[in-house]
Design an enzyme around this catalytic site. Structure first.
Site, PDB file in Angstrom:
ATOM      1  N   LYS A  14       0.819  -1.213   0.000  1.00 24.54           N
ATOM      2  CA  LYS A  14       0.000   0.000   0.000  1.00 24.54           C
ATOM      3  C   LYS A  14       0.858   1.271   0.000  1.00 24.54           C
ATOM      4  CE  LYS A  14      -2.141  -0.875   3.851  1.00 24.54           C
ATOM      5  NZ  LYS A  14      -1.562  -2.162   4.249  1.00 24.54           N
ATOM      6  N   ARG A  89      -9.367   1.651   9.310  1.00 22.91           N
ATOM      7  CA  ARG A  89      -9.041   0.237   9.519  1.00 22.91           C
ATOM      8  C   ARG A  89     -10.019  -0.462  10.439  1.00 22.91           C
ATOM      9  NH1 ARG A  89      -2.655  -0.997   9.674  1.00 22.91           N
ATOM     10  NH2 ARG A  89      -2.132   0.883   8.558  1.00 22.91           N
ATOM     11  N   ARG A 128      11.774  -6.485   4.645  1.00 21.12           N
ATOM     12  CA  ARG A 128      11.806  -5.083   5.066  1.00 21.12           C
ATOM     13  C   ARG A 128      12.431  -4.961   6.454  1.00 21.12           C
ATOM     14  NH1 ARG A 128       6.221  -1.877   5.196  1.00 21.12           N
ATOM     15  NH2 ARG A 128       5.956  -2.914   7.196  1.00 21.12           N
ATOM     16  N   ARG A 134      12.283  -1.950  11.048  1.00 15.13           N
ATOM     17  CA  ARG A 134      11.075  -1.430  11.687  1.00 15.13           C
ATOM     18  C   ARG A 134      10.723  -2.294  12.892  1.00 15.13           C
ATOM     19  NH1 ARG A 134       5.841   0.111   8.059  1.00 15.13           N
ATOM     20  NH2 ARG A 134       4.737  -1.040   9.689  1.00 15.13           N
ATOM     21  N   ARG A 145      -0.063  -8.677  13.503  1.00 15.84           N
ATOM     22  CA  ARG A 145      -0.636  -7.633  12.626  1.00 15.84           C
ATOM     23  C   ARG A 145      -1.550  -8.246  11.583  1.00 15.84           C
ATOM     24  NH1 ARG A 145       4.730  -5.336  10.790  1.00 15.84           N
ATOM     25  NH2 ARG A 145       3.573  -4.240   9.181  1.00 15.84           N
TER      26      ARG A 145
HETATM   27  P1  ADP Z   1       1.193  -1.947   7.952  1.00 13.51           P
HETATM   28  O1  ADP Z   1      -0.118  -1.781   7.288  1.00 13.51           O
HETATM   29  O2  ADP Z   1       2.253  -2.444   7.019  1.00 13.51           O
HETATM   30  O3  ADP Z   1       1.109  -2.758   9.200  1.00 13.51           O
HETATM   31  P2  ADP Z   1       1.294   0.894   8.677  1.00 13.51           P
HETATM   32  O4  ADP Z   1       2.503   1.723   8.529  1.00 13.51           O
HETATM   33  O5  ADP Z   1       0.122   1.252   7.848  1.00 13.51           O
HETATM   34  O6  ADP Z   1       1.780  -0.576   8.424  1.00 13.51           O
HETATM   35  O7  ADP Z   1       0.820   0.894  10.213  1.00 13.51           O
HETATM   36  C1  ADP Z   1       1.727   0.594  11.241  1.00 13.51           C
HETATM   37  C2  ADP Z   1       1.041   0.646  12.613  1.00 13.51           C
HETATM   38  O8  ADP Z   1       0.496   1.967  12.839  1.00 13.51           O
HETATM   39  C3  ADP Z   1      -0.157  -0.285  12.797  1.00 13.51           C
HETATM   40  O9  ADP Z   1       0.216  -1.598  13.131  1.00 13.51           O
HETATM   41  C4  ADP Z   1      -0.894   0.441  13.941  1.00 13.51           C
HETATM   42  O10 ADP Z   1      -0.267   0.244  15.183  1.00 13.51           O
HETATM   43  C5  ADP Z   1      -0.722   1.898  13.586  1.00 13.51           C
HETATM   44  N1  ADP Z   1      -1.825   2.371  12.713  1.00 13.51           N
HETATM   45  C6  ADP Z   1      -1.708   2.832  11.432  1.00 13.51           C
HETATM   46  N2  ADP Z   1      -2.910   3.186  10.942  1.00 13.51           N
HETATM   47  C7  ADP Z   1      -3.822   2.919  11.919  1.00 13.51           C
HETATM   48  C8  ADP Z   1      -5.234   3.058  12.025  1.00 13.51           C
HETATM   49  N3  ADP Z   1      -5.976   3.528  11.005  1.00 13.51           N
HETATM   50  N4  ADP Z   1      -5.828   2.701  13.175  1.00 13.51           N
HETATM   51  C9  ADP Z   1      -5.120   2.244  14.203  1.00 13.51           C
HETATM   52  N5  ADP Z   1      -3.793   2.073  14.179  1.00 13.51           N
HETATM   53  C10 ADP Z   1      -3.133   2.423  13.056  1.00 13.51           C
END
Ligand code: ADP
Length: 198
Positions: A14, A89, A128, A134, A145
């Protein structure tokens, strides 16, 4: 005006596609993950609040996340469209986004679902981890996750499908190939990029 949402499991690509599509459509890519990570890195009060959730692979509480997005969407660059990556989400976040956009008399144009099977996303995230370190890219946290995605975010696909908004894109293949698939699918929906030379 182009209002897009990218949805898909962690590791589907994404973030990578969001950057490219934002350029193509000349709209800001708004990634809640990036906003949170920036705040963690720079040790802001918000960063301190969200760090433990992120490191555990848990979602940040909706009230906090919703407030961040409401502020971000008020910024001038989002007035003519935006691309959301990683928000909403949860069903509560969908309700809040509906409210925010409804207050402006707008709604999302298209929801792009990027798919990739579990073996592939785990392999990408571990790669990654090796490259970027990370904190949430360890095998155990990745598994969590993915579970959280399946439980809390995958149901959103049905919500947006019922509204006729979802286009499903195969996320396997070269980055440019995936971008092209998305651009074609969006053009079929009448959304034409301002540039296709990325
Ligand atoms: P990925 O989708 O690869 O896990 P992201 O960078 O989109 O990575 O998100 C990393 C973390 O940030 C998530 O695991 C969560 O802890 C937090 N996060 C991001 N977007 C949201 C959201 N919309 N609601 C709640 N937590 C979020």
């Amino acid at each position: 005006m182009t209002r897009l949402l990218l949805i898909g499991p962690p590791g589907a690509g994404k973030g990578t596609q969001a950057e490219r599509l934002a350029l193509a459509f000349d709209v800001p890519a708004i990634s809640t993950g990036d906003i949170f990570r920036y705040n963690v890195t720079t040790n802001t009060p918000l960063g301190l609040e969200v760090k433990s959730f992120m490191n555990a692979g848990a979602y940040v509480p909706d009230t906090l996340t919703n407030a961040i997005v409401a502020d971000r969407l008020k910024e001038a660059d989002a007035a003519t469209g935006f691309l959301l990556d990683g928000y909403p989400r949860t069903t509560d976040q969908v309700a809040e986004l509906d409210r925010l956009l409804g207050a402006e008399g707008t709604q999302l144009d298209v929801v792009v679902l990027i798919t990739a099977d579990t073996d592939e996303v785990v392999a990408r995230l571990l790669k990654r981890a090796a490259e970027q370190g990370r904190a949430d890219d360890t095998a155990e946290v990745i598994r969590h996750r993915l579970d959280v995605y399946t439980e809390q975010t995958a149901p959103l696909i049905d919500v947006y499908s019922a509204r006729g908004l979802v286009v499903t894109i195969d996320g396997l293949g070269a980055v440019e190939v995936v971008t092209d698939r998305i651009l074609v699918a969006l053009a079929e929906r009448g959304l034409r990029a301002s540039t296709t030379t990325l």
